[in-house]
Design a protein around this motif. Structure first.
Motif, mmCIF file in Angstrom:
data_model
loop_
_atom_site.group_PDB
_atom_site.id
_atom_site.type_symbol
_atom_site.label_atom_id
_atom_site.label_comp_id
_atom_site.label_asym_id
_atom_site.label_seq_id
_atom_site.Cartn_x
_atom_site.Cartn_y
_atom_site.Cartn_z
ATOM 1 N N ALA A 289 0.842 -1.204 0.000
ATOM 2 C CA ALA A 289 0.000 0.000 0.000
ATOM 3 C C ALA A 289 0.877 1.254 0.000
ATOM 4 O O ALA A 289 0.598 2.221 -0.714
ATOM 5 C CB ALA A 289 -0.926 -0.011 1.213
ATOM 6 N N ARG A 290 1.939 1.232 0.791
ATOM 7 C CA ARG A 290 2.840 2.404 0.817
ATOM 8 C C ARG A 290 3.570 2.556 -0.515
ATOM 9 O O ARG A 290 3.710 3.660 -1.036
ATOM 10 C CB ARG A 290 3.868 2.267 1.950
ATOM 11 N N ILE A 291 4.026 1.433 -1.068
ATOM 12 C CA ILE A 291 4.735 1.485 -2.356
ATOM 13 C C ILE A 291 3.798 2.016 -3.448
ATOM 14 O O ILE A 291 4.187 2.872 -4.248
ATOM 15 C CB ILE A 291 5.280 0.078 -2.716
ATOM 16 N N ALA A 292 2.565 1.527 -3.461
ATOM 17 C CA ALA A 292 1.609 2.002 -4.466
ATOM 18 C C ALA A 292 1.369 3.501 -4.317
ATOM 19 O O ALA A 292 1.267 4.228 -5.314
ATOM 20 C CB ALA A 292 0.289 1.234 -4.343
ATOM 21 N N ALA A 293 1.305 3.970 -3.077
ATOM 22 C CA ALA A 293 1.101 5.405 -2.856
ATOM 23 C C ALA A 293 2.295 6.201 -3.377
ATOM 24 O O ALA A 293 2.127 7.263 -3.995
ATOM 25 C CB ALA A 293 0.874 5.681 -1.370
ATOM 26 N N GLU A 294 3.507 5.702 -3.153
ATOM 27 C CA GLU A 294 4.694 6.420 -3.642
ATOM 28 C C GLU A 294 4.789 6.351 -5.158
ATOM 29 O O GLU A 294 5.167 7.334 -5.807
ATOM 30 C CB GLU A 294 5.967 5.872 -2.991
ATOM 31 N N VAL A 295 4.465 5.204 -5.721
ATOM 32 C CA VAL A 295 4.438 5.080 -7.184
ATOM 33 C C VAL A 295 3.425 6.074 -7.765
ATOM 34 O O VAL A 295 3.695 6.757 -8.763
ATOM 35 C CB VAL A 295 4.100 3.627 -7.594
ATOM 36 N N GLY A 296 2.276 6.168 -7.124
ATOM 37 C CA GLY A 296 1.266 7.127 -7.579
ATOM 38 C C GLY A 296 1.798 8.555 -7.525
ATOM 39 O O GLY A 296 1.625 9.335 -8.465
ATOM 40 N N ASP A 297 2.482 8.889 -6.440
ATOM 41 C CA ASP A 297 3.059 10.232 -6.311
ATOM 42 C C ASP A 297 4.086 10.517 -7.407
ATOM 43 O O ASP A 297 4.111 11.610 -7.976
ATOM 44 C CB ASP A 297 3.754 10.375 -4.945
ATOM 45 N N VAL A 298 4.951 9.545 -7.663
ATOM 46 C CA VAL A 298 5.973 9.736 -8.704
ATOM 47 C C VAL A 298 5.299 9.916 -10.060
ATOM 48 O O VAL A 298 5.647 10.825 -10.832
ATOM 49 C CB VAL A 298 6.959 8.545 -8.737
ATOM 50 N N GLY A 299 4.324 9.067 -10.353
ATOM 51 C CA GLY A 299 3.631 9.168 -11.636
ATOM 52 C C GLY A 299 2.927 10.512 -11.802
ATOM 53 O O GLY A 299 2.989 11.133 -12.870
ATOM 54 N N ILE A 300 2.283 10.959 -10.728
ATOM 55 C CA ILE A 300 1.602 12.260 -10.786
ATOM 56 C C ILE A 300 2.602 13.385 -11.024
ATOM 57 O O ILE A 300 2.381 14.267 -11.864
ATOM 58 C CB ILE A 300 0.799 12.491 -9.478
ATOM 59 N N ALA A 301 3.711 13.363 -10.319
ATOM 60 C CA ALA A 301 4.728 14.412 -10.501
ATOM 61 C C ALA A 301 5.238 14.410 -11.942
ATOM 62 O O ALA A 301 5.433 15.467 -12.550
ATOM 63 C CB ALA A 301 5.884 14.199 -9.513
ATOM 64 N N LEU A 302 5.453 13.212 -12.473
ATOM 65 C CA LEU A 302 5.961 13.107 -13.843
ATOM 66 C C LEU A 302 4.935 13.642 -14.847
ATOM 67 O O LEU A 302 5.287 14.386 -15.776
ATOM 68 C CB LEU A 302 6.301 11.639 -14.129
ATOM 69 N N LEU A 303 3.668 13.289 -14.667
ATOM 70 C CA LEU A 303 2.633 13.781 -15.590
ATOM 71 C C LEU A 303 2.435 15.293 -15.456
ATOM 72 O O LEU A 303 2.227 15.986 -16.451
ATOM 73 C CB LEU A 303 1.304 13.066 -15.330
ATOM 74 N N LEU A 304 2.499 15.808 -14.230
ATOM 75 C CA LEU A 304 2.381 17.263 -14.049
ATOM 76 C C LEU A 304 3.497 17.986 -14.799
ATOM 77 O O LEU A 304 3.265 19.003 -15.456
ATOM 78 C CB LEU A 304 2.435 17.621 -12.559
ATOM 79 N N LEU A 305 4.710 17.449 -14.695
ATOM 80 C CA LEU A 305 5.837 18.072 -15.392
ATOM 81 C C LEU A 305 5.640 18.000 -16.908
ATOM 82 O O LEU A 305 5.812 19.004 -17.621
ATOM 83 C CB LEU A 305 7.153 17.383 -14.988
ATOM 84 N N CYS A 306 5.298 16.819 -17.400
ATOM 85 C CA CYS A 306 5.104 16.667 -18.853
ATOM 86 C C CYS A 306 4.011 17.602 -19.348
ATOM 87 O O CYS A 306 4.144 18.226 -20.409
ATOM 88 C CB CYS A 306 4.753 15.214 -19.181
ATOM 89 N N ASP A 307 2.926 17.692 -18.588
ATOM 90 C CA ASP A 307 1.824 18.552 -19.021
ATOM 91 C C ASP A 307 2.255 20.018 -19.003
ATOM 92 O O ASP A 307 1.920 20.790 -19.913
ATOM 93 C CB ASP A 307 0.609 18.333 -18.103
ATOM 94 N N ARG A 308 3.006 20.403 -17.986
ATOM 95 C CA ARG A 308 3.445 21.796 -17.894
ATOM 96 C C ARG A 308 4.312 22.217 -19.074
ATOM 97 O O ARG A 308 4.216 23.334 -19.567
ATOM 98 C CB ARG A 308 4.244 21.986 -16.592
ATOM 99 N N ILE A 309 5.197 21.308 -19.504
ATOM 100 C CA ILE A 309 6.123 21.695 -20.566
ATOM 101 C C ILE A 309 5.684 21.172 -21.936
ATOM 102 O O ILE A 309 6.409 21.317 -22.922
ATOM 103 C CB ILE A 309 7.578 21.264 -20.249
ATOM 104 N N GLY A 310 4.499 20.572 -21.987
ATOM 105 C CA GLY A 310 3.983 20.136 -23.289
ATOM 106 C C GLY A 310 4.752 18.982 -23.898
ATOM 107 O O GLY A 310 4.973 18.931 -25.114
#
Lengths: 111, 111, 111, 111
Positions: free
Chosen positions: A63-84
């Motif tokens: 459960a903790r690993i899934a939460a951290e994986v989710g956080d990493v994925g969200i950060a990565l998508l936020l960055l990609c979306d920000r810079i197109g």
């Protein structure tokens, strides 16, 4: 990339509702990603190499690993979306480069 | 998640052709992710906050950033595939948790 | 802390000669530290837990590890110097806190 | 390096009293370092470049930053002690290499 598109749309709404785009310049999002990656690493730091697969399936750790994986994925998508940047295209391009850099015959079984 | 499924399939083939699964226990993949996130952070470390968007669009920097983003994404997918975790589901669950943790009214405009 | 004082003095001269203080705000130095830590992690990412000590003494790997350790230490000292923080005092305070948080009797042999 | 020697001696006692050397192989300590560096980065991730110095002196933030700096320093010393590496010598060697790599005349004012 339908599901990624969906979650990017949800992330945009989440950010807009909180007026957080002002904090999400690419420098800050790269830092977010690094700190979340650090938290994911922390989940495995006291686990021996040959116990890391089993640990990944213990319910509490998972459960903790899934939460951290989710956080990493969200950060990565936020960055990609920000810079197109198209994340899947970036992975594809890099995988192509890795195929050329590490020919299978020469690298079989070598780290 | 069709496109992600495609790239996961390509990654599996890439790993199998090199017999690299032996190196890809979850502990090692978490380390791979952290080191790639460190390289992405390096791209922004000397850039001022208000220049980070522009930097992300300068061609030479953008190519390096895209390569690091690709590396981070690949590391994340390799880890998820190794431990049987659905990345998009993990992001969705975490986003849901973040919605509850940071109510929009209370957090509007606050980092 | 004579030797640390010496190296901090050398670092100040190094930075001044290049007029780099303008890039060394604490945010950037924290990113420098994270990226250098990522490079150190990379040295161990394909090594099994029970081979990590031996790897640390192989001449070629050891030279790279020492270089990354040097980079991390330099980034940490640059940050401490920039914000006027005594590194040794910070470690001492944290060690004291860890002694209280992890009583020896309760934590013997537990990660 | 008298003060560093003192704290290394204290760290050894701390580890021995808890029988934690078994967890402190160099791979795990590198991961500890990366995760602590990630926590330090997190302290600055929503701060603008030109506010990062001031933030470092706000009492509550400063206490957290000092705690993270202490954690990073401890992780670095534990790793150096485990593999028998002299941290100050490693920094000195790297600084020498950086002097050669970035001649002052050529790099003045350039990041």
């Amino acid at each position: 990339m339908s599901d990624l598109d969906d979650i990017v749309a949800e992330l945009r709404r989440f950010v807009a509702e909180r007026d957080w785009a002002q904090f999400h310049d690419p420098k800050n999002l790269a830092m977010l990603l690094a700190s979340e990656a650090g938290e994911l690493v922390a989940e495995y730091r006291w686990v021996k190499s040959d116990e890391a697969d089993a640990r990944s399936h213990e319910p509490a750790a998972r459960a903790r690993i899934a939460a951290e994986v989710g956080d990493v994925g969200i950060a990565l998508l936020l960055l990609c979306d920000r810079i197109g940047l198209d994340l899947v295209a970036a992975m594809r391009t890099k995988l192509e480069a890795n195929r050329a850099k590490y020919p299978a015959e020469a690298w079989r079984g070598r780290a």
